[in-house]
Design a protein around this motif. Structure first.
Motif, PDB file in Angstrom:
ATOM      1  N   GLU A  24     106.724  -4.482  67.142  1.00  0.00           N
ATOM      2  CA  GLU A  24     107.205  -5.337  68.232  1.00  0.00           C
ATOM      3  C   GLU A  24     108.718  -5.535  68.141  1.00  0.00           C
ATOM      4  OE1 GLU A  24     105.379  -6.351  70.783  1.00  0.00           O
ATOM      5  OE2 GLU A  24     103.692  -5.247  69.900  1.00  0.00           O
ATOM      6  N   LEU A  25     109.211  -5.678  66.910  1.00  0.00           N
ATOM      7  CA  LEU A  25     110.650  -5.846  66.712  1.00  0.00           C
ATOM      8  C   LEU A  25     111.413  -4.591  67.136  1.00  0.00           C
ATOM      9  CD1 LEU A  25     113.053  -7.436  65.584  1.00  0.00           C
ATOM     10  CD2 LEU A  25     112.492  -6.532  63.313  1.00  0.00           C
ATOM     11  N   ALA A  26     110.890  -3.421  66.767  1.00  0.00           N
ATOM     12  CA  ALA A  26     111.552  -2.157  67.130  1.00  0.00           C
ATOM     13  C   ALA A  26     111.590  -1.988  68.647  1.00  0.00           C
ATOM     14  CB  ALA A  26     110.828  -0.985  66.474  1.00  0.00           C
ATOM     15  N   LYS A  27     110.520  -2.377  69.331  1.00  0.00           N
ATOM     16  CA  LYS A  27     110.515  -2.281  70.797  1.00  0.00           C
ATOM     17  C   LYS A  27     111.557  -3.226  71.407  1.00  0.00           C
ATOM     18  CE  LYS A  27     106.089  -2.947  71.649  1.00  0.00           C
ATOM     19  NZ  LYS A  27     104.809  -3.037  72.419  1.00  0.00           N
ATOM     20  N   SER A  79     115.092   4.625  69.034  1.00  0.00           N
ATOM     21  CA  SER A  79     113.878   5.233  69.579  1.00  0.00           C
ATOM     22  C   SER A  79     113.137   6.027  68.504  1.00  0.00           C
ATOM     23  CB  SER A  79     114.235   6.154  70.754  1.00  0.00           C
ATOM     24  OG  SER A  79     114.849   5.425  71.800  1.00  0.00           O
ATOM     25  N   ILE A  80     113.901   6.717  67.649  1.00  0.00           N
ATOM     26  CA  ILE A  80     113.281   7.462  66.544  1.00  0.00           C
ATOM     27  C   ILE A  80     112.625   6.502  65.556  1.00  0.00           C
ATOM     28  CG2 ILE A  80     113.767   8.939  64.545  1.00  0.00           C
ATOM     29  CD1 ILE A  80     115.983  10.254  66.258  1.00  0.00           C
ATOM     30  N   ASP A  81     113.332   5.402  65.259  1.00  0.00           N
ATOM     31  CA  ASP A  81     112.762   4.391  64.351  1.00  0.00           C
ATOM     32  C   ASP A  81     111.481   3.790  64.928  1.00  0.00           C
ATOM     33  OD1 ASP A  81     114.736   4.786  62.492  1.00  0.00           O
ATOM     34  OD2 ASP A  81     116.000   3.149  63.207  1.00  0.00           O
ATOM     35  N   LEU A  83     109.353   5.301  66.875  1.00  0.00           N
ATOM     36  CA  LEU A  83     108.293   6.295  66.702  1.00  0.00           C
ATOM     37  C   LEU A  83     107.770   6.296  65.268  1.00  0.00           C
ATOM     38  CD1 LEU A  83     106.642   8.634  67.877  1.00  0.00           C
ATOM     39  CD2 LEU A  83     108.534  10.172  67.269  1.00  0.00           C
ATOM     40  N   LYS A  84     108.673   6.154  64.318  1.00  0.00           N
ATOM     41  CA  LYS A  84     108.262   6.119  62.907  1.00  0.00           C
ATOM     42  C   LYS A  84     107.376   4.904  62.629  1.00  0.00           C
ATOM     43  CE  LYS A  84     112.260   8.556  60.939  1.00  0.00           C
ATOM     44  NZ  LYS A  84     113.469   8.415  60.087  1.00  0.00           N
ATOM     45  N   VAL A  85     107.759   3.757  63.190  1.00  0.00           N
ATOM     46  CA  VAL A  85     106.968   2.541  62.981  1.00  0.00           C
ATOM     47  C   VAL A  85     105.595   2.690  63.620  1.00  0.00           C
ATOM     48  CG1 VAL A  85     106.807   0.078  63.482  1.00  0.00           C
ATOM     49  CG2 VAL A  85     108.974   1.043  62.753  1.00  0.00           C
ATOM     50  N   GLU A  86     105.530   3.295  64.799  1.00  0.00           N
ATOM     51  CA  GLU A  86     104.242   3.510  65.469  1.00  0.00           C
ATOM     52  C   GLU A  86     103.328   4.385  64.608  1.00  0.00           C
ATOM     53  OE1 GLU A  86     105.346   5.159  69.210  1.00  0.00           O
ATOM     54  OE2 GLU A  86     105.587   3.212  70.197  1.00  0.00           O
ATOM     55  N   ASN A  87     103.891   5.452  64.036  1.00  0.00           N
ATOM     56  CA  ASN A  87     103.092   6.323  63.160  1.00  0.00           C
ATOM     57  C   ASN A  87     102.651   5.581  61.903  1.00  0.00           C
ATOM     58  OD1 ASN A  87     103.390   8.457  64.928  1.00  0.00           O
ATOM     59  ND2 ASN A  87     105.192   9.289  63.896  1.00  0.00           N
ATOM     60  N   GLY A  88     103.567   4.784  61.328  1.00  0.00           N
ATOM     61  CA  GLY A  88     103.222   4.014  60.131  1.00  0.00           C
ATOM     62  C   GLY A  88     102.131   3.001  60.405  1.00  0.00           C
ATOM     63  N   LEU A  89     102.175   2.371  61.585  1.00  0.00           N
ATOM     64  CA  LEU A  89     101.152   1.398  61.957  1.00  0.00           C
ATOM     65  C   LEU A  89      99.788   2.075  62.089  1.00  0.00           C
ATOM     66  CD1 LEU A  89     100.322  -1.445  62.806  1.00  0.00           C
ATOM     67  CD2 LEU A  89     101.094  -0.916  65.137  1.00  0.00           C
ATOM     68  N   SER A  90      99.770   3.243  62.709  1.00  0.00           N
ATOM     69  CA  SER A  90      98.505   3.980  62.842  1.00  0.00           C
ATOM     70  C   SER A  90      97.937   4.350  61.478  1.00  0.00           C
ATOM     71  CB  SER A  90      98.718   5.247  63.677  1.00  0.00           C
ATOM     72  OG  SER A  90      99.130   4.929  64.990  1.00  0.00           O
ATOM     73  N   LEU A  91      98.799   4.811  60.572  1.00  0.00           N
ATOM     74  CA  LEU A  91      98.343   5.182  59.233  1.00  0.00           C
ATOM     75  C   LEU A  91      97.865   3.965  58.449  1.00  0.00           C
ATOM     76  CD1 LEU A  91     101.068   7.815  58.268  1.00  0.00           C
ATOM     77  CD2 LEU A  91      98.660   8.258  58.757  1.00  0.00           C
ATOM     78  N   SER A  92      98.540   2.831  58.626  1.00  0.00           N
ATOM     79  CA  SER A  92      98.124   1.623  57.901  1.00  0.00           C
ATOM     80  C   SER A  92      96.757   1.144  58.382  1.00  0.00           C
ATOM     81  CB  SER A  92      99.173   0.513  58.061  1.00  0.00           C
ATOM     82  OG  SER A  92      99.208   0.028  59.387  1.00  0.00           O
ATOM     83  N   ARG A  93      96.472   1.303  59.660  1.00  0.00           N
ATOM     84  CA  ARG A  93      95.138   0.955  60.168  1.00  0.00           C
ATOM     85  C   ARG A  93      94.079   1.878  59.560  1.00  0.00           C
ATOM     86  NH1 ARG A  93      95.760  -2.697  64.336  1.00  0.00           N
ATOM     87  NH2 ARG A  93      97.633  -2.515  65.611  1.00  0.00           N
TER      88      ARG A  93
END
Length: 310
Positions: free
Chosen positions: A31-34, A72-74, A76-86
């Motif tokens: 949410e912060l990155a967005k 924007s790259i950061d 995307l990285k956070v989105e991928n990290g969130l998916s992996l953490s789930r």
């Protein structure tokens, strides 16, 4: 067995808690990155308008574009990290890794830290609560019993003997042809004189195992005491850090607001605004980390005190 089972249950719960709060942390960072991308996107549009009006330079626009691309790259990285953490949380919970998981604390922006953490505890109660320590105590008791058994094999053994004999013809009454008998009671003493060193070696091995178990238990007491002290201090530090980052967050918000006003009035440059935005991002990120750290320290302190509920 029961103590080891409790210990493993607490280990699993701690692992689940760690994975759980990682999901919460990355959701907040997402949410912060967005929000950061939106800030830069708004700044980018404003600079383009100013460029068209001749009050900004191409260099200003390029600086903002670079920052926007990095953000924007950061994101995307956070989105991928969130998916992996789930996925990691689902795997620890024994679910298929692609199971959709939404945790209860997603979206929480603040916490109320508990009352001040104590620095001294009733360690005897802690030892009694810790299942791993209880397992070591049971192992030491078993070693002592093993030593007693080994020692008993080298000591004289007394056995009571009882028997009942009967005869026909009856030798007790003129050899009449009918059964008759008598009880006999006695005692037998066995004294081991020669055992080729086997029993002695067994006793020495049992004594060594007893001494090792005793030393291991003493080391465990020291380690648990140190663990509790470190965890309590770390929990106190996490609470203080969270309160400081919360104060810094309010300052960063005000700094960004002033920078936006100054930029609109033409007294601040795009670099000034981006610096304020970067400081705002850093303050928010540190506040999220501190909030999660308070949660994890609280869980770990409960674990080392042996009162983690499951």
């Amino acid at each position: 067995s029961s103590a080891l089972q409790r210990n493993e249950a607490q280990n699993v719960i701690y692992a689940v808690d760690a994975a759980y709060w990682t999901v919460v942390s990355l959701k907040a960072k997402h949410e912060l990155a967005k929000s950061y991308v939106n800030l830069l996107d708004t700044l980018d549009r404003n600079v383009k308008l100013m460029l068209d009006q001749g009050v900004a330079t191409q260099s200003d626009l390029l600086s903002v574009d670079v920052k926007l691309n990095e953000a924007s790259i950061d994101l995307l990285k956070v989105e991928n990290g969130l998916s992996l953490s789930r996925m990691a949380l689902a795997q620890i919970c024994g679910l298929p890794v692609h199971t959709p998981i939404n945790v209860a604390d997603e979206g929480c922006s603040t916490i109320n830290p508990h009352a001040e953490i104590a620095t001294r505890y009733d360690m005897e109660q802690v030892y009694a609560n810790r299942p791993d320590f209880r397992a070591l105590e049971l192992a030491a008791m078993a070693a002592r019993q093993e030593k007693r058994v080994a020692m008993s094999e080298m000591l004289p053994n007394v056995a009571l003997i009882g028997a009942y004999s009967f005869s026909n013809p009856n030798m007790f009454d003129g050899f009449k042809k009918r059964f008759s008998g008598a009880f006999s009671v006695g005692a037998m003493l066995t004294v081991p004189i020669w055992h080729w060193g086997g029993n002695y070696n067994k006793l020495q091995a049992a004594r060594s195992r007893t001494a090792m178990a005793r030393l291991e238990l003493a080391d465990a007491r020291e380690m648990v005491s140190l663990q509790v002290s470190q965890s309590a201090f770390r929990a106190q530090e996490a609470q203080k850090t969270f309160l400081m980052t919360t104060a810094n967050l309010a300052k960063a918000d005000e700094n960004l607001r002033q920078a936006d006003i100054g930029f609109r009035e033409g007294v601040m440059t795009t670099d000034n605004v981006m610096e304020a935005q970067t400081a705002w991002l850093k303050a928010n990120s540190e506040n999220i980390d501190a909030m999660i750290d308070v949660r994890l320290c609280d869980v770990y302190l409960s674990k080392v005190l042996g009162n983690l509920r499951y």
